[in-house]
Enzyme design. Structure first.
Site, PDB file in Angstrom:
ATOM      1  N   HIS A 186       0.825  -1.213   0.000  1.00  0.00           N
ATOM      2  CA  HIS A 186       0.000   0.000   0.000  1.00  0.00           C
ATOM      3  C   HIS A 186       0.857   1.261   0.000  1.00  0.00           C
ATOM      4  O   HIS A 186       0.549   2.236  -0.690  1.00  0.00           O
ATOM      5  CB  HIS A 186      -0.927  -0.010   1.215  1.00  0.00           C
ATOM      6  CG  HIS A 186      -2.107  -0.918   1.075  1.00  0.00           C
ATOM      7  ND1 HIS A 186      -2.715  -1.533   2.132  1.00  0.00           N
ATOM      8  CD2 HIS A 186      -2.773  -1.335  -0.026  1.00  0.00           C
ATOM      9  CE1 HIS A 186      -3.718  -2.271   1.699  1.00  0.00           C
ATOM     10  NE2 HIS A 186      -3.779  -2.168   0.402  1.00  0.00           N
ATOM     11  N   CYS A 486      -0.959  -4.061 -17.236  1.00  0.00           N
ATOM     12  CA  CYS A 486      -1.549  -3.118 -16.285  1.00  0.00           C
ATOM     13  C   CYS A 486      -0.972  -3.300 -14.889  1.00  0.00           C
ATOM     14  O   CYS A 486      -1.419  -2.651 -13.946  1.00  0.00           O
ATOM     15  CB  CYS A 486      -3.072  -3.254 -16.248  1.00  0.00           C
ATOM     16  SG  CYS A 486      -3.650  -4.867 -15.679  1.00  0.00           S
TER      17      CYS A 486
END
Length: 556
Positions: A186, A486
């Site tokens: 994160h 991606c």
């Protein structure tokens, strides 16, 4: 004396400044017995603290916006988990204080997550942060966090919680370095979104003394401790040259000889669109729709709510391409109404498309919402399924799209080695492929993407991973269809050139990385990209692959 430390660069740019350390928390409360008559009061204290922390996390998310908002909202849901709260209340009813009940209940849940094949290690760090915030509130002490400073600095920490990373002030925090984490943690994702240079997984990072000047290179992962005045000036000059190159680069993605490589953005919802547009994204290569579902893990969002969110993103790219990934639930993105809570290894269990095929009504609702959202718009909508393993999966997803009347290209994500190796088979059922390099590396090397000590095996320069990417791209070329990337690999400017040389037809990344990739492509011909790709695949390690590609592309 100048010395160089090495970690994993996860966010481009160079930061030079004095070190400031993240405050550390020692928040284990004492074991205090409470009388039976005090149990209701202690349970109410625990409930109030949980609600206050959840509200604070949501407020921080609203301030940060974008991907940070989704991450912090997920943490708020974690704080309010009914099973955790039930365990807290049980422990209080046995005579524990509110703070001790919270601490022990979270510790037990932490052990369960840590034992789940380590796939949920990233969630463990988030859980620790939520626990510390609740306990700090109950103890009436401040939650240690980002240091106060009137001067800009480089932040060093063992790890950074999303709640801290999301609200870093780029005017003060020049960059950050952590001992833990990986390229897909994160903190790394939020650093890229903010455009703050960052290095993670650097051993003994916190041993660098407070106030010492360091130079952080978020591209190479190098941290120079006490660089000389000459070295600092050289780094500043190189950074200025890079900024000039970025400013001079504009327009669509293309190589120096004009080969077009569309540069797209990864987004989690409408809040991420402004940054994508500002950085010149030609569309969206990954719209992570699960963030919409994480707003309430107990039930799916209504079809109307989905339509509104999807349409806001679609409208932002009237002449572009928007690739929507249908709900990717399971593993580190559990949803109470969908995913089983007792899987021994969630990373290898029912997740992604497998979850949707077990709950076809959820998939049908999402596809209907997309059909409604694109009505009357000129944007090119494409829809893809996560975690496709074989042709049977691809066939089932394509059939669901047809049954929903969806007028869009249908594709499959290549995140499992079987899909890369048999990409030609998948392409008999779908119209495009999109490589999710984060999970593809995780499964190829049996290396949890959240565990910092395994960062070497999560390096997208690993030649074996490049081989899998090449296999998928070659199959797409043979079928006359497109194959994009991606995953986070696309955000590395040097690797973006290699991916182009491997036959990848589009690159999607965090918005802040687009100018860097555009500039790198503009300086390399297609032939050079292909030569660099060949040299990288011939190497035996990620380090050798990176060096070989750099040598080709620098003309050395």
């Amino acid at each position: 004396m100048e010395r160089t430390l090495h970690g994993v660069g996860v966010s481009h740019g160079v930061a030079i400044g004095p070190v400031r350390h993240m405050g550390t928390a020692v928040l284990e409360p004492p074991t205090t017995q409470v009388a039976a008559a005090e149990v209701p009061r202690e349970q109410a204290r625990a409930q109030a603290a949980v609600e206050a922390v959840a509200a604070d996390l949501i407020a921080r998310g609203n301030l940060a916006g974008g991907e940070a908002q989704a991450v912090l909202e997920a943490q708020a849901l974690m704080a309010q988990d009914p099973e955790l709260l039930a365990d807290v209340n049980r422990r209080i009813s046995e005579g524990n204080s509110a703070e001790r009940g919270v601490y022990d209940a979270f510790a037990a849940y932490r052990d369960l997550l840590a034992a789940a094949g380590e796939y949920l290690a990233g969630r463990v760090a988030d859980l620790d942060d939520v626990r510390n915030r609740i306990v700090a509130r109950l103890l009436g002490v401040p939650m240690p966090g980002v240091p106060d400073s009137d001067e800009p600095y480089v932040l060093l920490a063992r790890d950074l919680a999303p709640a801290d990373t999301a609200l870093l002030d780029p005017a003060l925090v020049l960059g950050f370095v952590t001992e833990e984490g990986g390229p897909t943690s994160h903190s790394a994702i939020l650093a890229r979104a903010m455009g703050v240079p960052a290095v993670v997984a650097m051993p003994r990072a916190t041993e660098v003394a407070e106030g010492v000047v360091v130079a952080v290179d978020g591209s190479t992962g190098e941290v120079l401790v006490e660089p000389s005045a000459e070295r600092r000036e050289e780094l500043r000059r190189l950074a200025a040259e890079q900024q000039a190159a970025l400013a001079a680069s504009s327009g669509p993605g293309r190589t120096s000889d004009g080969f077009m490589v569309p540069l797209l953005a990864n987004v989690g919802g409408p809040a991420d669109v402004p940054a994508a547009v500002e950085n010149g994204a030609e569309g969206v290569g990954l719209f992570r729709t699960e963030f919409l579902f994480l707003d309430d893990s107990a039930k799916a969002p209504s079809e109307d709510k989905q339509v509104q969110a999807y349409r806001k993103v679609l409208e932002a790219f009237p002449e572009g391409r928007v690739v929507v990934r249908v709900l990717d639930a399971g593993a580190d993105k559990p949803l109470d109404f969908l995913t089983p809570g007792d899987e021994p290894n969630p990373a290898l269990g029912v997740r992604g498309l497998r979850t949707l095929l077990e709950h076809p009504e959820v998939l049908r609702s999402q596809l209907r919402a997309l059909t409604r959202a694109v009505e009357g718009l000129s944007v090119r909508l494409e829809v893809m399924a996560p975690m496709v393993a074989d042709r049977e999966d691809a066939r089932a997803f394509a059939a669901a799209c047809r049954e929903a009347g969806l007028d869009a290209k249908v594709g499959a994500m290549v995140e499992i080695p079987s899909a890369a190796l048999r990409a030609g088979s998948l392409l008999r059922e779908v119209e495009f492929l999109s490589l999710g390099t984060n999970d593809l590396a995780q499964y190829a090397f049996a290396a949890d993407r959240q565990v910092g000590s395994l960062a070497r095996l999560q390096d997208p320069w690993q030649p074996a991973l490049l081989d899998l990417i090449a296999a998928a791209a070659e199959a797409a070329t043979a079928a006359g269809k497109s194959c994009g990337v991606c995953g986070e690999a696309a955000s590395d400017p040097l690797l973006a050139c290699v991916l182009t040389g491997l036959g990848v037809t589009s690159l999607s990344m965090g918005a802040a990385s687009i100018p860097y990739v555009r500039s790198a492509l503009a300086q390399a011909s297609l032939a050079q990209c292909r030569q660099a790709a060949e040299a990288a695949r011939a190497a035996d390690s990620a380090e050798e692959a990176r060096a070989a590609a750099r040598q080709v592309l620098s003309g050395a």
